[in-house]
Structure formats: structure tokens, C-alpha cells
Write a protein that holds these residues in place. Sequence first.
Motif, PDB file in Angstrom:
ATOM      1  N   LEU A  38      56.508  82.578  35.351  1.00 10.17           N
ATOM      2  CA  LEU A  38      56.721  82.808  36.783  1.00 10.17           C
ATOM      3  C   LEU A  38      55.598  82.170  37.601  1.00 10.17           C
ATOM      4  N   ASP A  96      55.651  71.034  44.371  1.00  9.09           N
ATOM      5  CA  ASP A  96      56.510  71.236  45.552  1.00  9.09           C
ATOM      6  C   ASP A  96      57.412  70.024  45.792  1.00  9.09           C
ATOM      7  N   GLU A 140      65.131  96.651  47.117  1.00  7.52           N
ATOM      8  CA  GLU A 140      65.382  97.055  45.724  1.00  7.52           C
ATOM      9  C   GLU A 140      66.348  98.222  45.593  1.00  7.52           C
TER      10      GLU A 140
HETATM   11  P1  C2E Z   1      57.907  84.430  47.862  1.00  4.97           P
HETATM   12  O1  C2E Z   1      58.075  83.111  48.512  1.00  4.97           O
HETATM   13  O2  C2E Z   1      57.595  85.594  48.689  1.00  4.97           O
HETATM   14  O3  C2E Z   1      59.180  84.662  46.953  1.00  4.97           O
HETATM   15  C1  C2E Z   1      59.762  85.887  46.727  1.00  4.97           C
HETATM   16  C2  C2E Z   1      59.269  86.486  45.454  1.00  4.97           C
HETATM   17  O4  C2E Z   1      59.660  87.826  45.399  1.00  4.97           O
HETATM   18  C3  C2E Z   1      59.897  85.823  44.241  1.00  4.97           C
HETATM   19  O5  C2E Z   1      58.958  85.871  43.209  1.00  4.97           O
HETATM   20  C4  C2E Z   1      61.052  86.735  43.938  1.00  4.97           C
HETATM   21  O6  C2E Z   1      61.483  86.688  42.602  1.00  4.97           O
HETATM   22  C5  C2E Z   1      60.438  88.067  44.255  1.00  4.97           C
HETATM   23  N1  C2E Z   1      61.438  89.049  44.594  1.00  4.97           N
HETATM   24  C6  C2E Z   1      62.599  88.873  45.246  1.00  4.97           C
HETATM   25  N2  C2E Z   1      63.255  90.051  45.361  1.00  4.97           N
HETATM   26  C7  C2E Z   1      62.478  90.998  44.794  1.00  4.97           C
HETATM   27  C8  C2E Z   1      62.588  92.416  44.606  1.00  4.97           C
HETATM   28  O7  C2E Z   1      63.563  93.058  45.002  1.00  4.97           O
HETATM   29  N3  C2E Z   1      61.572  93.031  43.958  1.00  4.97           N
HETATM   30  C9  C2E Z   1      60.503  92.366  43.494  1.00  4.97           C
HETATM   31  N4  C2E Z   1      59.567  93.044  42.866  1.00  4.97           N
HETATM   32  N5  C2E Z   1      60.355  91.023  43.656  1.00  4.97           N
HETATM   33  C10 C2E Z   1      61.329  90.362  44.303  1.00  4.97           C
HETATM   34  P2  C2E Z   1      58.578  84.631  42.374  1.00  4.97           P
HETATM   35  O8  C2E Z   1      59.762  83.777  42.131  1.00  4.97           O
HETATM   36  O9  C2E Z   1      57.802  85.134  41.230  1.00  4.97           O
HETATM   37  O10 C2E Z   1      57.662  83.824  43.336  1.00  4.97           O
HETATM   38  C11 C2E Z   1      56.431  84.323  43.724  1.00  4.97           C
HETATM   39  C12 C2E Z   1      55.811  83.472  44.771  1.00  4.97           C
HETATM   40  O11 C2E Z   1      55.500  82.173  44.287  1.00  4.97           O
HETATM   41  C13 C2E Z   1      56.715  83.195  45.947  1.00  4.97           C
HETATM   42  O12 C2E Z   1      56.723  84.304  46.776  1.00  4.97           O
HETATM   43  C14 C2E Z   1      56.067  81.997  46.558  1.00  4.97           C
HETATM   44  O13 C2E Z   1      54.957  82.364  47.327  1.00  4.97           O
HETATM   45  C15 C2E Z   1      55.589  81.263  45.346  1.00  4.97           C
HETATM   46  N6  C2E Z   1      56.542  80.215  44.998  1.00  4.97           N
HETATM   47  C16 C2E Z   1      57.677  80.290  44.294  1.00  4.97           C
HETATM   48  N7  C2E Z   1      58.242  79.065  44.173  1.00  4.97           N
HETATM   49  C17 C2E Z   1      57.442  78.214  44.847  1.00  4.97           C
HETATM   50  C18 C2E Z   1      57.475  76.803  45.090  1.00  4.97           C
HETATM   51  O14 C2E Z   1      58.397  76.072  44.679  1.00  4.97           O
HETATM   52  N8  C2E Z   1      56.454  76.260  45.819  1.00  4.97           N
HETATM   53  C19 C2E Z   1      55.444  77.055  46.297  1.00  4.97           C
HETATM   54  N9  C2E Z   1      54.475  76.443  46.998  1.00  4.97           N
HETATM   55  N10 C2E Z   1      55.376  78.360  46.085  1.00  4.97           N
HETATM   56  C20 C2E Z   1      56.376  78.945  45.376  1.00  4.97           C
END
Ligand code: C2E
Length: 577
Positions: free
Chosen positions: A366, A384, A533
Motif C-alpha cells: 500500500l 505519479d 465505514e
Molecule cells: P487519500 O488520497 O486520502 O486516499 C484515500 C485512502 O483512504 C486510500 O488509502 C483508501 O484506500 C483509504 N480509504 C478509503 N475508504 C476508506 C475507509 O472506509 N476506511 C479506511 N480505513 N480507509 C479508507 P490508500 O490507497 O492506502 O492511499 C493512502 C494515501 O496514499 C492516499 O490517501 C494518498 O494520499 C496517497 N496516494 C495513493 N495513491 C497515490 C498516488 O498515485 N500518488 C500520490 N501522490 N499519492 C497517492
Amino acid sequence: MTNKKWHVLIVEDNPGDRRLIEVYLQVTSLHKYALTFAENMQQTLSVLETQEFNLIILDLTLPDSQGIETLFHVRSLHPEVPIIILSGIGDEELSINAIQSGAQDFIVKEHLDEHSLSRSIQYALERHRLLQELKKAHEWEEHLAFHDPLTDLPNRFLMMDRLNSTLKLAKRNKSRFSILFIDLDNFKNINDSFGHTIGDELLKNVANRLKNAVRESDTVARISGDEFMILLQDVSDEQGIDAVAGKILFELAKKLLIGKLEISISASIGFSIYPENGNDINTLIQRADCALYVAKDRGKNTFQKYEDMFEKDIFISKMGKNLLVNAIENKEFLVYFQPQISVKNRDIVGAEALVRWNHAMYGLLLPHSFIPHAENNAVQHLIDDYVFTIVCQEMQSWHEGNFPPMNISINLSAGQLMKKNLVEEVNHKVRQFGIEPSQLVFEITESNALSNLEMTIENLIGLQHLGFQIAIDDFGKGYSSLSYLNRLPLDILKIDRSLIREVGQNARGTIILSSVISMARKLHLAVVAEGVENGEQFDFIANEACDLAQGFYFWRPMPAREFATLVFSSPEARVAC
Ligand code: C2E
Ligand code: MG
Ligand code: MG
């Protein structure tokens, strides 16, 4: 002349020659001799079986044994005793052959007198002494090849040899063994503060303590500087190994007196067990080392058994630039899509693109495990770029397949926001794939924007101008400063899941959440509730008239193909919950 008696065996079948030798020996005042006589090979062998000698004088021609065979018989029983050959005139070739086969000297019987015997004995003994020294030096050399010169413990090579034999035996007997890696904590400080001589003394002492802490059948080796390895044979259970590791830590913690110095040390231990932690020595060693790393990381002066998750944790903690760049080049990153639904009718209206690293060994990683490293190594912008390209490709294929129009959100990193030509790059790419700018949302976080606020604002204005939408992400997480809401050109506010979580949990938190939603509405920003959630949270945000919602209550992030299937399915199937 010393008082010690020299035990000499005289093997001679001719009584006259025997007598002559006896007389000459008495006259030579080199040593005091205790003489034993044998007349044939049978007698010789029976004497040699029961007695030790300092010297043998040997006639090669006996009634029951002739030639070089006579020497072989004698040496087979006592290879270490110096031998002088008695030979006849014309037997020189045989005598030289005898010397090459291990005899020290020879005397031609016809030339036997007090002087030749005395000279020969001296020569034989000296030659024998030299050969013994040479042998010892050779043995020492061999010893050094397999032992550490400072502590005299087995070195890495000998340890590897023992490990391989132990593995073979354990496979055959279905037994278990354990490999312990021991590293002294902060040993460098001891060397730096007290010097290497004290450091060396300490290492010798540690070696002894380690040896005393384990059984005779176990092997303690010094692997390098302050690193030791122990092979524990035939371990029955993990508790047994814990006990040994605890004992080692206890022994090492005892104060140490070197000269007038009192030194305290501690150590960290990592261990792996055959067969549960690996079927080959390299894996077991690597895993014991991995457990040691964790023991150090957990505050030192402790022991740790290898656990499967350690490798992944260590891989993540040591992740460097090359690894990330290789992964980008090898296209190991995947883009997942998490549906966003309209709060009004619960239908899917868009998705957020979220990156994952599909690692061959550690599975799907992740973002939190690699983005911080990618940012520190200034390569996040490459990830990105990659994500952006994949999103464009997917959107193009959805468009070609008459996919209902969806708004796709992409997260921008600080590195992207600082790019001078970001707007042109983005514009170029969407044109290349024929994507409608209004269908793309760029998400930024406050901290990313702050890295270079001026440049960020310039880029965001440029993007907004081209028709893209801008969202502020994770609002409410940390110290969200309201002034940025005023300064940044924004279309959407995404409420962080930490605020959504307050619903039904904390009255004050819920008031803050309502206020944020109401403030966003007044600023004419669309509101997305992130991390929904459960039904209670959804009812609350629906009541507060949020526009969109995203969260595990509806859908988790999913691969592009799954997302496409979901969006193409019947409207009933698409409606969340
Ligand atoms: P974010 O942009 O705030 O993305 C939402 C995160 O919250 C995602 O985690 C998603 O899986 C998670 N999420 C969504 N719904 C729920 C829920 O109901 N409960 C919980 N506990 N979590 C939920 P993910 O995919 O692990 O991504 C984490 C962070 O990583 C993202 O937060 C974003 O800041 C960054 N990120 C992800 N993909 C990219 C990317 O392609 N480029 C950049 N620069 N950052 C990214
Ligand atoms: Mg986001
Ligand atoms: Mg977020």
C-alpha cells in the motif's frame, strides 16, 4: 647429558651387531639409554604395541620381513618415532628410499662405530624435531584457516561446514536446530572510548562467556568484528532457545574487569529455527540476521525469533531510490480505483485512482509503505506520472467502450506541484488520450501544497483554467489551516476520515464535522466524505447534504478491470449498500 632416559628399540637379527650397538651407545655420552631388543618383525610389532620409544634403530633385513616393507610395518604402528636404518654395503638405494618413506637417517653397518652412531642419532633427532615443528606450523596454519585468530573460536568457514553437516543430519533424523546471530550493542563506542586493545580483550571475554553459556556440542563462531554466531544442536522447542538466548544476555550483562577498567556491555540476538524458518542454511542465516535487525530496532539488549512479516518490514524500512526506480521501469505499480458515489442516489459517479506496488515477493504494497521513501528519494513524481498515464489509458478505453462518464481523481505529490511545466505536461497528456479535462480531479493535500505555495497556486490556477477540478484532500487531518481554503483555487473539499469517524463517537467532533461541511458549502465547494465505514456515518453525511461519499461501506479500491465491470453492470448492482 640429561637424567631423562631415552627409550631405544634396536631391531637387529644379528647378535654381534646388537651387542656392538649396545656398546657404542653406552660409550656415547649423549643420553642415558634404556634399550629394548627385537630380533624379528613379530617381536618388533608385539613390543611396539605395548611400549613407547624415543628412537628405533632398524635393520631392514630380518628373517620374517625384508626391505622397505620392514619400515612400513614399524611406521604403521608408530609414525611419530624417529628411525635410523641399519643397512649393508650396496644397500644405499634402499636406504635413500627408506628416508623418503619417513626414516630419519641410515648407517651402513660396515661403518658403524661410536662416532657414526652418535652423529646419526643427533642428526636423526634434530631432523625429527624440525619435521615435528614443520608439522605443527602446518597444523596451526590449517587451524587459522578455520579459526578466528583473536578469540580462537571457529570462523565463518568452519561454521558453514558445521551448519551444512548439521542440516544433513537434521534432515535425516527429522531433528531441529537453531542459528543465533549475536551482535554487541554499541561496541564501536567501546573501541572509540577505550581503544582497540581493550576492545580486543573484551571480544575474547565475550567469546568465553558465549562458549560457557552453551553446550559442548554447540558451536560458537566469530563472524566479524563484534558479530558472533551460535549453532544450537537438537533443540526441542522455542522455549529452550529463548532460555539459552536469555542466559547469554544475562552472562554478557555481568560487569567486566579489564585492567582497572570496569566495562558493561549488552547484546542483541536474532535466531531462526530449522525447519520452520527455512530448509537451507542461507535462508536460515539470512532470517536469523533479519531477526537480529528487529531485535536492534526494538531497543537492543533483547532477543528475537524470526517472524515471517519481518522480511517485509525490513524491506520497507530499507527501501532506497534504485529499488523504486527499477520498480517503475519494470511497471510493478498498479492503479486501483475506489468508487465515489453520489450521496443523493448512491450511484457510482467517479473514482479515486490509488497506486499499489505489486511486489513479486511481498505482494500488494500500500502507498504508506513506499510513498514516504519515494518522496524522500525525489522519485514520487515519477510514480505519479506513471499513475497519470495509466489513468488516461483506462479512461480512453472506457470512453471507447461507451462507459458512462466518470470523474476520476488523481493525487498530486509535492514534487508534481513544484514542476514548472506541470500544466503543459498534463494538458499534453489529456489531449494525447482524448480526455475531457472536466472529468479529471487533481487532489492535493495541505502539506504538499506548502512545499512551494507560490508554485502550487500558479500550477493549480493553470489547471483550473484548462477545465480540471481541484480538490483539497484529507481536510481535517492534522492542523488544517483555514487560510489555505482562501488562497488555493479549489472546487472540492474532501473531508478526512478522522472527522467522519467522530460520528456517533464524539459529540464535539460531530459538531466540528457539521461546521466543516457547512463552511465548504458556503465557499461553494463540492463536499466529498472520505472513509465512510458504516450506515450511521452515511446517514449523517447524507443529512448534512454532502455531495459525494467514498469508503469501505460502499466499495474498497479495486483493479481497473473490476471497476469497469462494476460500472458496466446493471444500475441496481451499481447502487451501493
Ligand atoms: P487519500 O488520497 O486520502 O486516499 C484515500 C485512502 O483512504 C486510500 O488509502 C483508501 O484506500 C483509504 N480509504 C478509503 N475508504 C476508506 C475507509 O472506509 N476506511 C479506511 N480505513 N480507509 C479508507 P490508500 O490507497 O492506502 O492511499 C493512502 C494515501 O496514499 C492516499 O490517501 C494518498 O494520499 C496517497 N496516494 C495513493 N495513491 C497515490 C498516488 O498515485 N500518488 C500520490 N501522490 N499519492 C497517492
Ligand atoms: Mg486522495
Ligand atoms: Mg484523503
